[in-house]
Structure formats: C-alpha cells, structure tokens
Design a protein around this motif. Sequence first.
Motif, PDB file in Angstrom:
ATOM      1  N   GLY A  14      10.320 -13.818  32.744  1.00 27.64           N
ATOM      2  CA  GLY A  14      11.743 -14.115  32.689  1.00 27.64           C
ATOM      3  C   GLY A  14      12.576 -13.052  33.386  1.00 27.64           C
ATOM      4  N   LEU A  15      12.146 -11.781  33.315  1.00 28.44           N
ATOM      5  CA  LEU A  15      12.860 -10.704  33.993  1.00 28.44           C
ATOM      6  C   LEU A  15      12.797 -10.894  35.504  1.00 28.44           C
ATOM      7  CD1 LEU A  15      14.458  -8.117  33.522  1.00 28.44           C
ATOM      8  CD2 LEU A  15      12.288  -6.838  33.653  1.00 28.44           C
ATOM      9  N   HIS A  16      11.620 -11.283  36.009  1.00 29.58           N
ATOM     10  CA  HIS A  16      11.507 -11.597  37.437  1.00 29.58           C
ATOM     11  C   HIS A  16      12.499 -12.688  37.828  1.00 29.58           C
ATOM     12  CE1 HIS A  16       7.159  -9.974  37.412  1.00 29.58           C
ATOM     13  NE2 HIS A  16       7.844  -9.217  38.252  1.00 29.58           N
ATOM     14  N   LEU A  17      12.564 -13.731  36.993  1.00 32.38           N
ATOM     15  CA  LEU A  17      13.407 -14.877  37.325  1.00 32.38           C
ATOM     16  C   LEU A  17      14.890 -14.500  37.270  1.00 32.38           C
ATOM     17  CD1 LEU A  17      12.453 -17.702  38.099  1.00 32.38           C
ATOM     18  CD2 LEU A  17      13.096 -18.483  35.839  1.00 32.38           C
ATOM     19  N   TRP A  18      15.271 -13.660  36.304  1.00 35.72           N
ATOM     20  CA  TRP A  18      16.652 -13.171  36.263  1.00 35.72           C
ATOM     21  C   TRP A  18      16.964 -12.375  37.526  1.00 35.72           C
ATOM     22  CZ3 TRP A  18      18.027  -7.951  36.336  1.00 35.72           C
ATOM     23  CH2 TRP A  18      19.390  -7.687  36.200  1.00 35.72           C
ATOM     24  N   GLY A  19      16.042 -11.497  37.930  1.00 32.21           N
ATOM     25  CA  GLY A  19      16.243 -10.718  39.145  1.00 32.21           C
ATOM     26  C   GLY A  19      16.384 -11.597  40.361  1.00 32.21           C
ATOM     27  N   LEU A  20      15.612 -12.693  40.394  1.00 25.31           N
ATOM     28  CA  LEU A  20      15.705 -13.621  41.523  1.00 25.31           C
ATOM     29  C   LEU A  20      17.031 -14.362  41.502  1.00 25.31           C
ATOM     30  CD1 LEU A  20      14.338 -14.949  43.944  1.00 25.31           C
ATOM     31  CD2 LEU A  20      13.246 -16.559  42.371  1.00 25.31           C
TER      32      LEU A  20
END
Length: 454
Positions: A14-20
């Motif tokens: 989820g952190l990756h997706l927020w960063g994206l």
Amino acid sequence: MSNSQPTLAKSLTGLHLWGLAVGLVISGEYFGWSYGWAAAGTLGFLITTILIAVMYTTFIFSFTELTTAIPHAGGPFAYALRAFGPLGGFVAGFATLVEFVFAPPAIALAIGAYLNVQFPGLDPKVAAVGAYIIFMALNIVGVTIAATFELFITILAIAELLIFMGVVAPGFSFANFAANGWAGAPEFSVGAIGGIFAAIPFAIWFFLAIEGAAMAAEETKNPTRTVPIAYIAGILTLVFLAFGTMIFAGGVGDWRTLSNINDPLPQAMKAVVGESSGWLHMLVWIGLFGLIASFHGIIMGYSRQIFALGRAGYLPEVLAKIHPKFRTPYLAVLAGGAVGIAAIFSDSLIQIGGLPLTANIVTMSVFGAIIMYIVSMASLFKLRQAEPELARPFRAWGYPVVPAIALGLALVALAAMIYYNFLIFVIFLAMGVVAFGIWRLLSGGIAKEAAAST
C-alpha cells in the motif's frame, strides 16, 4: 495468451501504491498551475481549484470502488469494457492512452530545460531522451525496484514542498494574495467568470494522473485492502499540497510576476530569502525530483495501459508480452517511449495554434483524462445496475450523490475545455476516429472478453 506465459508480479504494498498515486501527480505542484493566475487571478483560480479539488476527491472516493472490484492492469479500460462492452472499452482505453502517453514528453522536456539551466552545454532534447532511456530501463528491470524508487523520490518532493511553505511563511500576506485577484481586477465582476472556466486545465494539472495508480492494482498485494487506503491518503496529500503551495506562493509579493513562468516556487522563495540563500539553491536542485517522480510514474502507467490493451486485442498482442525474468511488460514500456521520443524531436517542427507540439499535447492529455473520468463514473453507475452482486470490497461513499458530483463536474470541465481549446479537441476526435478504424480493420472490432474478468 498461453498459461505458460509469465504473469505480472504481485509485489507492491500500500505504501508503494500511495507513493505512485502522489508521485504521478506531484510535478503539477511545482509548475504549470501558475498559468491559471494569468487567466483567472489568484482569487478566481482559487475558486477553480476548489471546484477541481472537489471533482477529484469525489472521483477518487468513487473510482476506488471500481479499482478494488476489478483490480486489472487496464484500469479504466477494464471497467468500461465490463460495463459497456468492446466499444466502451475502446473509448476508455483510447482516452487513457492519450493521457498517459502524451504527458511524459512535456515533462521530459521540462527535465531537459532544467538541466540545461544548470549545464548550458547540454542540449535539452538530448537530456529529455536520456531521461526516457534511464526511466524506461528502470521500469523494465522490475516493478518493485521501480515503485520503491518512485516512493523515495516522491517523499523527497513532498518534503521539498513542505520546506518551501515553511521558508516563505514569514513573508506571506493574504493582502498580497488577494490584490487584483479577480482576473487582474480588485473586485469580482461577471467578466471574471470566463477566467475561472478558462483556468480549469491549470487546476487539473494539480491532480492529473492520480488515477494511474489503478493500473498497478494487478501487481499489488491484497489490492482490496491496500488500494482504498493508498488512494484516499493520496488524494488528501495532494489536496493539501496543491492549496498550500498555491496560497503561500501567491502571498509573498506581486503574484502577477509568477503567473506566466515555469518556476513559480523558486521565484516566490527568492522574494523572501534572496538569491544567495541556501534554501533557494536546495529548492532549485531538489525540485527536479518532482519532475522525475511524475515522469517515472507515468511511464509505469502508460506501460500497463498499453499492456492491457494489447492483451485484450485493441493493440497488437505482442505489446502484452511480459519479460520472462523481470515480469514486466517491457515491449509496452518501449512502445510508449518511442512515441514520446518522436514527440520530443517534433516539438519545434509541428505547431498548432502558434504553440509548439508539447504545449498542445499537454492539453490533449487533459482531454483524455476528463473523458476517461466521465466514462469511469458512467461505468460505476452501469455496473451497480447490471451487476449488483459483483464483489465490491470498497463501496463508493455517498452513492449515488458523490459519484454524480464527480460526473457532473467532469462534464462541466469538458465543456469548458472544448470551448477554450476547440481545435485541439477536433484533433483529439480525429485521432480517435483513426484509432477506431484501425482497431476495426485489424481485429474486426471484437476485444477479448477475458480481459474484463482477469
């Protein structure tokens, strides 16, 4: 495709997706939006930005239902295909492809121009092509590596914007921000309304492409749980940054000196701390990360869209090929890059309405985005009616009012865009007709229904 073919790797958090989600957009906080002041003034553009922020917030709280119910690399294309069949899939796929393939060349040229200022002997176009090569390679070698890098530079870019707000805060005055804030006039009048609508594309630039994170849903661990958190946190982050940077920049002096330039934040900071300040030099250098974050993220977005369209039969199937080692759609990455590099070298050769090619393709990218938003909200309503039993781990908040607000504001934005950019819209439609004819010719107009249920 054969079952023996490699599949996309499910490795993103989820952190990756927020960063994206944030990284795709964040370059819009650094440049581009200040042209909205030239059209509407600070107060007029504030109204425009509030309306567009409401549109994007209601859109994301609605769009997340589709993303979690159909976690597909095609994103909006997959939702429209399921809701309206092959023709609906074509419209959404074409619009999304235009948005994501046409935005990167302009950002790459901005990166090149920035590097040219620091290194005058460096050709901006060569630097732009170099950016494409580096970040296409990074996207090919693995989605986790690409997304981790995206997260890192996005956090740096956010920190930079927060530092900007803190440094210029002592010099902020609301009187400066509000002075002549209605399209250059001190008082509101009917004439200011036209500027408010004309400034819509520049307010959209604050949030453009956040929906691209949906194209990574197929590569996300537990998307039904992580996607809603990432999207909601992402839109709240961007709304805060958009209003913060705009208001603080406009209140440090005469905002009119910032309304027609590509570097409003450094110039606003210069007015407070002076040219020799270390804060200013840090902003100029680290500001590059905002451009890189969006550029890198949009490459990831367009590659997944090309991949999904190839897998569904709208584009040549070879574009859906996945690298056996890296498990990324490497040919889709290269195909979108080839279009972008061609646009870079055509920038000074092709002019539309007296403006260079990249200035116009940014507007065309916005047209693609708005049409995609409209089709996505229509898909949400259609699927609620046609498939009431579809598993929806996240249900749109305030349905049907909230999605209707998103749809209504998107229709208003589209009407304003057409009115102020009619020639570009005609070219957009002509491209769509040509693309539709090619699709009908090559595939008989029948997409693979399997794409909708993947």
